[in-house]
Design an enzyme around this catalytic site. Structure first.
Site, short mmCIF file in Angstrom:
data_model
loop_
_atom_site.label_atom_id
_atom_site.label_comp_id
_atom_site.label_asym_id
_atom_site.label_seq_id
_atom_site.Cartn_x
_atom_site.Cartn_y
_atom_site.Cartn_z
N LYS A 113 -29.76 16.48 -41.74
CA LYS A 113 -29.89 17.33 -40.79
C LYS A 113 -29.63 17.00 -39.79
O LYS A 113 -29.51 17.58 -38.61
CB LYS A 113 -31.85 16.98 -40.92
CG LYS A 113 -32.30 17.72 -42.21
CD LYS A 113 -32.50 19.45 -41.14
CE LYS A 113 -33.26 20.19 -42.38
NZ LYS A 113 -33.13 20.60 -44.05
N LYS A 195 -24.68 23.27 -52.25
CA LYS A 195 -25.86 23.86 -52.98
C LYS A 195 -26.37 24.89 -52.77
O LYS A 195 -25.98 24.91 -51.79
CB LYS A 195 -27.13 22.89 -53.55
CG LYS A 195 -27.72 22.73 -52.18
CD LYS A 195 -29.18 21.86 -52.47
CE LYS A 195 -29.51 21.65 -51.31
NZ LYS A 195 -30.67 21.48 -50.88
N LYS A 198 -31.40 28.23 -48.87
CA LYS A 198 -32.25 29.09 -48.13
C LYS A 198 -31.38 29.68 -46.55
O LYS A 198 -31.40 30.64 -46.56
CB LYS A 198 -33.70 28.95 -47.58
CG LYS A 198 -34.29 28.94 -49.07
CD LYS A 198 -35.87 27.87 -48.71
CE LYS A 198 -36.34 27.78 -49.46
NZ LYS A 198 -37.15 26.19 -49.39
P1 TYM Z 1 -37.03 23.11 -51.00
O1 TYM Z 1 -38.04 23.99 -50.59
O2 TYM Z 1 -35.57 23.18 -50.10
O3 TYM Z 1 -37.01 23.48 -52.76
C1 TYM Z 1 -37.60 24.36 -53.44
C2 TYM Z 1 -37.73 23.96 -54.80
O4 TYM Z 1 -36.09 24.07 -55.52
C3 TYM Z 1 -35.16 23.13 -55.66
N1 TYM Z 1 -34.15 23.85 -55.82
C4 TYM Z 1 -33.24 23.65 -56.40
N2 TYM Z 1 -32.92 23.01 -57.62
C5 TYM Z 1 -31.66 22.99 -57.91
N3 TYM Z 1 -30.90 23.72 -57.64
C6 TYM Z 1 -30.71 24.28 -55.70
N4 TYM Z 1 -29.55 25.19 -55.58
C7 TYM Z 1 -31.91 23.99 -55.26
N5 TYM Z 1 -32.55 24.41 -54.49
C8 TYM Z 1 -33.72 24.06 -54.52
C9 TYM Z 1 -36.02 21.62 -55.23
O5 TYM Z 1 -35.36 20.48 -55.30
C10 TYM Z 1 -37.30 21.81 -55.03
O6 TYM Z 1 -37.64 21.43 -55.82
N6 TYM Z 1 -38.93 18.71 -49.18
C11 TYM Z 1 -38.94 20.15 -50.68
C12 TYM Z 1 -40.51 20.55 -50.67
C13 TYM Z 1 -42.12 19.46 -50.63
C14 TYM Z 1 -42.38 18.77 -52.00
C15 TYM Z 1 -42.86 18.13 -51.88
C16 TYM Z 1 -41.20 18.98 -53.77
C17 TYM Z 1 -42.63 18.93 -49.77
N7 TYM Z 1 -43.30 17.71 -50.80
C18 TYM Z 1 -43.69 17.09 -52.91
C19 TYM Z 1 -42.21 18.05 -54.09
C20 TYM Z 1 -43.23 17.43 -54.26
C21 TYM Z 1 -38.05 21.27 -50.30
O7 TYM Z 1 -37.39 21.33 -48.58
O8 TYM Z 1 -37.90 21.70 -51.43
#
Ligand code: TYM
Length: 336
Positions: A113, A195, A198
């Site tokens: 970031k 990866k 979004k």
């Molecule tokens: P976020 O919103 O970026 O993604 C949500 C979930 O999708 C998974 N993910 C992926 N898995 C495989 N390949 C990819 N290219 C890929 N892109 C995203 C992420 O691993 C995630 O499981 N910090 C977290 C959100 C969060 C969270 C939490 C998760 C906040 N508090 C507590 C678990 C527990 C995030 O930004 O995910």
């Protein structure tokens, strides 16, 4: 026997994509019968990147709708919005006293970031893993279904929980990242760079809201090459990614056919046709996404239904969160 507690969250920073689905949401759906599940929309986390908050509201609704369209039953799990559970913010405050600047600065996502938005390196970004630990620990969860990119955050959550328990007494169980296979999943971007996400190359990311033609177009443009130089070659990661996606949405026979073609190919005798593979993958992907997209759109247009579900989820989440907070206040000695 009491069911184990599961927590996971998704940021509402844009449209959900195949990485979110295969890394996280598919596991949510599989876990909902066997575990006590808490799944939420991490809207506080998304404020760290200063989004347009009018858009954010739509995105929160869409994430809830897409989770249900993917098969999550809001009567079986607690499906809620992070900001409806103020107990999380209080635990975040306590955990901040146990998190050190040096370790937060070394977190991979923080370093990313800083590179991406050097003009906005705020304290919320630095303490992002602390808020995430609070999300998980407030429900005293032990399993956290996430993709590979969140593994380091879970390690940090365990460290914070251990420090809390050491200092104040044994209140918090240690949470672990979870996937049904042995490995956490990482879906790559279709351009072969990093990866699927979004915010980066949108033409190389397949969203659950994409229409059939866009899905076909994106898959046909996915990166490939001339084909393997020798039989039984190791697949380059962008080719492996296409096979990984195929394993998720195509039949076993289809995957086996293209695997066999790949393994029998070499320079001058290239049996695998990536054009055919992509055409097949595109059709299977369209079949897979079409019903999810339609169902999500229906749910999202029913704001009355959504409001009811969000309230129901918040009540369930706050029940257990307030129990944990009581234990935490007692352990620290804040019960006057
Ligand atoms: P976020 O919103 O970026 O993604 C949500 C979930 O999708 C998974 N993910 C992926 N898995 C495989 N390949 C990819 N290219 C890929 N892109 C995203 C992420 O691993 C995630 O499981 N910090 C977290 C959100 C969060 C969270 C939490 C998760 C906040 N508090 C507590 C678990 C527990 C995030 O930004 O995910």
């Amino acid at each position: 026997m009491q069911k184990e507690v599961v927590v996971s969250g998704i940021r509402p920073t844009g449209f959900l994509h195949l990485g979110n689905y295969f890394g996280a949401m598919r596991n949510y759906v599989r876990m909902q019968d066997d575990y006590n599940c808490y799944f939420f929309v991490a809207n506080w986390h998304s404020l760290t990147t200063h989004p347009d908050t009018k858009e954010l509201k739509n995105s929160v609704h869409r994430v809830i709708a897409e989770n249900i369209a993917c098969g999550l039953d809001p009567n079986k799990v607690a499906l809620y919005v992070q900001s409806d559970v103020p107990e999380i913010a209080e635990l975040y405050l306590y955990l901040n006293m146990l998190a050190y600047k040096g370790e937060l600065e070394k977190t991979a996502t923080f370093k990313d970031k800083v590179r991406l938005q050097p003009e906005n390196v705020n304290a919320g970004l630095l303490t992002y893993p602390v808020l995430m630990a609070a999300d998980v620990l407030i429900q005293r969860a032990v399993k956290v279904p996430v993709g590979k990119d969140q593994e380091q955050h879970l390690e940090m959550a365990r460290n914070f929980a251990e420090r809390f328990n050491y200092r104040y007494g044994d209140v918090l169980p240690l949470p672990y990242a979870f996937n049904y296979g042995s490995e956490l999943i990482k879906i790559m971007s279709l351009d072969g760079i990093g990866k699927m996400s979004k915010s980066e190359n949108q033409m190389a990311t397949i969203f659950l809201a994409d229409d059939d033609e866009i899905i076909r177009k994106k898959i046909m443009k996915a990166k490939t090459d001339q084909g393997p130089a020798t039989p039984d070659s190791v697949k380059p990661d962008y080719i492996q990614n296409l096979f990984t996606l195929m394993e998720q949405v195509s039949t076993k026979d289809t995957v086996a056919k293209f695997e066999a073609d790949f393994n029998a190919s070499s320079t001058g005798n290239c049996i695998i046709r990536y054009g055919d593979l992509k055409k097949q993958l595109a059709e299977d992907m369209v079949q897979f996404i079409h019903p999810i997209r339609e169902k999500a759109a229906d749910i999202q247009s029913d704001t009355h239904l959504l409001h009811g579900l969000i309230k129901q989820g918040a009540d369930k989440a706050r029940d257990r969160a307030s129990e944990t907070l009581k234990l935490i206040r007692e352990a620290i000695g804040l019960n006057y």
